[in-house]
Design a protein around this motif. Structure first.
Motif, mmCIF file in Angstrom:
data_model
loop_
_atom_site.group_PDB
_atom_site.id
_atom_site.type_symbol
_atom_site.label_atom_id
_atom_site.label_comp_id
_atom_site.label_asym_id
_atom_site.label_seq_id
_atom_site.Cartn_x
_atom_site.Cartn_y
_atom_site.Cartn_z
ATOM 1 N N LEU A 1 -4.600 -6.389 1.416
ATOM 2 C CA LEU A 1 -5.600 -5.565 1.384
ATOM 3 C C LEU A 1 -6.789 -6.169 1.752
ATOM 4 O O LEU A 1 -7.561 -5.592 2.625
ATOM 5 N N MET B 1 -6.618 4.058 3.559
ATOM 6 C CA MET B 1 -6.379 3.919 2.482
ATOM 7 C C MET B 1 -6.793 5.253 1.627
ATOM 8 O O MET B 1 -7.740 6.022 2.059
ATOM 9 N N ARG B 2 -6.145 6.022 0.730
ATOM 10 C CA ARG B 2 -6.311 7.014 0.010
ATOM 11 C C ARG B 2 -7.587 6.741 -1.163
ATOM 12 O O ARG B 2 -7.756 5.439 -1.032
ATOM 13 N N ASP C 1 -9.369 1.740 -6.772
ATOM 14 C CA ASP C 1 -8.772 0.378 -7.352
ATOM 15 C C ASP C 1 -8.828 -0.863 -6.679
ATOM 16 O O ASP C 1 -9.373 -1.729 -7.415
ATOM 17 N N ARG D 1 -3.194 -7.600 -3.927
ATOM 18 C CA ARG D 1 -4.357 -7.504 -3.388
ATOM 19 C C ARG D 1 -4.589 -8.172 -1.833
ATOM 20 O O ARG D 1 -5.620 -7.791 -1.163
ATOM 21 N N THR E 1 -7.947 6.927 -4.197
ATOM 22 C CA THR E 1 -7.556 6.237 -5.426
ATOM 23 C C THR E 1 -7.390 4.636 -5.231
ATOM 24 O O THR E 1 -7.626 3.919 -5.955
ATOM 25 N N GLU E 2 -6.749 4.567 -3.811
ATOM 26 C CA GLU E 2 -6.404 3.009 -3.644
ATOM 27 C C GLU E 2 -7.520 2.326 -3.253
ATOM 28 O O GLU E 2 -7.876 1.169 -3.720
#
Length: 148
Positions: free
Chosen positions: A19, A106-107, A113, A16, A109-110
């Protein structure tokens, strides 16, 4: 912290950290503060990791630390004109989801998360961001890190 907890924290941070840094750069600009904020968050995670692991979602707990640290720096004198426009106009969770999805590409789902929420919640937050912005600003949302 046990050895297993330390290994788990290391894997969590490795996955992470970049990100988190992208989010910090999107909000603070490409300043040394962005990297410093993430470094401080990682240090804070070391201190509270055993508690986070026992909670509902370590990712959600870590995201709160990231969001609060970045927001604090946005209000400091070396922040980039205060918080970005999304965080001035929207509830914080919706603004975060929009930054992750649109500005960082980012998608859903990403983003979910990373924030420690369900994908449906992330989708709802992005939709709330789209609905909460003036029409002129919705057109400014675009995918990809070039918008940071």
């Amino acid at each position: 912290m046990t050895g297993a907890e330390a290994v788990g924290l290391d894997a969590f941070v490795q996955r992470r950290r970049g990100l988190y840094r992208g989010y910090a750069v999107a909000r603070l600009g490409r300043t040394p503060a962005a990297g410093e904020v993430v470094d401080h968050v990682v240090e804070a995670l070391v201190a509270c990791w055993p508690r986070l692991v026992c909670g509902r979602s370590p990712a959600a707990g870590a995201w709160v630390l990231v969001r609060e640290a970045v927001s604090l720096h946005c209000r400091m004198p070396y922040g980039q004109d205060g918080e970005d426009v999304l965080h001035r106009l929207l509830p914080v969770a919706a603004a975060d989801a929009a930054v992750l999805h649109y500005r960082l590409g980012m998608r859903l789902t990403e983003a979910a998360d990373l924030m420690g929420v369900e994908p449906a919640a992330a989708a709802g937050l992005v939709l709330a961001a789209e609905r909460g912005l003036p029409r002129a600003l919705v057109g400014e949302l675009a995918f990809g890190p070039g918008r940071a």
